[in-house]
Scaffold this motif. Structure first.
Motif, PDB file in Angstrom:
ATOM      1  N   SER A   1      39.647  -8.958  13.868  1.00  0.00           N
ATOM      2  CA  SER A   1      39.986  -8.874  12.449  1.00  0.00           C
ATOM      3  C   SER A   1      40.669  -7.535  12.197  1.00  0.00           C
ATOM      4  CB  SER A   1      38.723  -9.014  11.597  1.00  0.00           C
ATOM      5  OG  SER A   1      37.820  -7.959  11.875  1.00  0.00           O
TER       6      SER A   1
ATOM      7  N   ASN B   1      46.751  -8.696  18.706  1.00  0.00           N
ATOM      8  CA  ASN B   1      45.968  -9.892  19.028  1.00  0.00           C
ATOM      9  C   ASN B   1      46.725 -10.823  19.976  1.00  0.00           C
ATOM     10  OD1 ASN B   1      43.516  -9.433  17.725  1.00  0.00           O
ATOM     11  ND2 ASN B   1      44.341 -10.079  15.736  1.00  0.00           N
TER      12      ASN B   1
ATOM     13  N   SER C   1      35.141  -6.694  17.717  1.00  0.00           N
ATOM     14  CA  SER C   1      35.609  -7.796  16.868  1.00  0.00           C
ATOM     15  C   SER C   1      36.489  -7.324  15.715  1.00  0.00           C
ATOM     16  CB  SER C   1      34.404  -8.557  16.297  1.00  0.00           C
ATOM     17  OG  SER C   1      33.587  -7.678  15.533  1.00  0.00           O
ATOM     18  N   ARG C   2      36.723  -6.010  15.645  1.00  0.00           N
ATOM     19  CA  ARG C   2      37.436  -5.481  14.466  1.00  0.00           C
ATOM     20  C   ARG C   2      38.294  -4.305  14.885  1.00  0.00           C
ATOM     21  NH1 ARG C   2      36.140  -1.459  10.666  1.00  0.00           N
ATOM     22  NH2 ARG C   2      36.798  -1.893   8.512  1.00  0.00           N
TER      23      ARG C   2
END
Length: 360
Positions: A280, A268, A340-341
């Motif tokens: 996430s 990230n 997103s993951r």
């Protein structure tokens, strides 16, 4: 012998009728030379005046005038009909010219529309060809880096095809046409297919060997367990025994689970540096089992459920993510937008870190 004093008298024959003198006031009468000049000149019970030569000429002149007038009327009627027909034909010709002119205007409009549509279609086809060629070149470059086990000859052919495709892209519109570009792109796709098939075959063979070694290891462990059950355990000496840590979930000896949080945090950080939102981070047991199989085999391959796999030594989260960032296809996954993951599976063995990741 006659005497001199005796006169002689001319005697006219009495049988000749005397005729009046012909003067200007008394023209000659030629009725005796013309038909119908009798005293009883009747036709159809009607008494007609006697026809003299002068009147006969007037009759002839009047008849000729009537005939000429009739002929003139007939000719006039014919000429009028022809004039009307010519006018009608000219009107029809004029209407036809108006229709032709309107058709020509419409045809010019539709021709212009078709030309504009063809230009738009041509521009779209050219842009589509450019996009497809650029994508094919990028994918070929990435595959040449990622497919390390496809064979040097196949990888060299793939790189040469990518070079030719990029050259055709540079010459498009000045020596290369979209048709040429498509032909080169097809050649690059064929070279990429060969490389991918060889790489997949290598990974399949590695999976087979790993499964075989795992089966042999399991059989050896089972045999050792059976021998241990048959023999009594030696007395404990009270000292701390050495040896490797126990395996998890039936993994090969020496394979240890490794946390995903640190790897996700470094990943990230790279996304934030690129202006992308963080993902996430979750641990995945299936990905961890695949990482354990790769660790046991001492090699890496895709299982079909992951997006990126790799290993580094020594064990370090930053080293692992940086190794991914140094590879264009792996970097593309880490910096992918619209996800997103990230699911991560990681293990260690003998100071080496193995990982597998899936983005969603």
């Amino acid at each position: 012998m006659l005497g001199k004093g005796i006169g002689m008298t001319s005697i006219e024959p009495q049988t000749r009728a005397s005729r009046p003198a012909v003067t200007q006031d008394n023209p000659p009468d030629h009725r005796q030379d013309l038909p119908g000049t009798g005293a009883n000149n009747q036709v159809g019970g009607i008494a007609w005046p006697p026809l003299t030569r002068h009147r006969w000429r007037r009759v002839i002149a009047w008849t000729a005038g009537v005939a000429v007038l009739a002929l003139a009327v007939t000719v006039g009627v014919v000429l009028d009909q022809r004039a009307r027909a010519a006018a009608a034909q000219a009107a029809m010709q004029g209407r036809a010219e108006v229709v032709d002119a309107a058709y020509a205007v419409d045809q010019e409009f539709f021709d212009h529309q078709r030309e504009q549509q063809a230009a738009v279609t041509g521009a779209q086809a050219r842009e589509r060809a450019l996009t497809e060629a650029r994508t094919a070149a990028e994918q070929a470059r990435a595959l040449a880096v990622a497919a390390e086990h496809a064979g040097a000859e196949n990888l060299a052919a793939l790189r040469a095809s990518a070079d030719a495709l990029e050259e055709a892209l540079a010459r498009l519109g000045s020596g290369a046409s979209p048709v040429d570009l498509r032909e080169v792109r097809v050649g690059t796709a064929d070279a990429a297919r060969v490389v991918q098939e060889q790489e997949d075959a290598w990974h399949a063979e590695q999976e087979r060997l790993a499964a075989q070694r795992a089966a042999e290891q399991a059989a050896a462990e089972q045999a050792a367990a059976q021998r241990q059950q048959r023999s009594p355990a030696p007395p404990s000496s009270g000292g701390g025994g050495g040896g490797s840590a126990p395996s998890t979930g039936g993994w090969a000896p020496g394979v240890q689970a490794y946390g995903a949080a640190g790897l996700g945090a470094v990943l990230n950080q790279h996304r934030a540096a690129a202006g992308l939102p963080g993902l996430s981070v979750v641990g995945s047991s299936s990905l961890q089992n695949h990482a354990a199989a790769m660790a046991a085999a001492g090699s890496i391959w895709h299982s079909g459920r992951d997006h990126i796999v790799g290993w580094v030594q020594p064990i370090n989260d930053g080293y692992m993510i940086q190794a991914y960032m140094d590879s264009p296809p792996h970097r593309a996954w880490i910096l992918k937008s619209g996800v997103s993951r990230v699911a991560i599976g990681a293990v260690t063995i003998n100071g080496v870190l193995y990982t597998a990741m899936v983005f969603s």
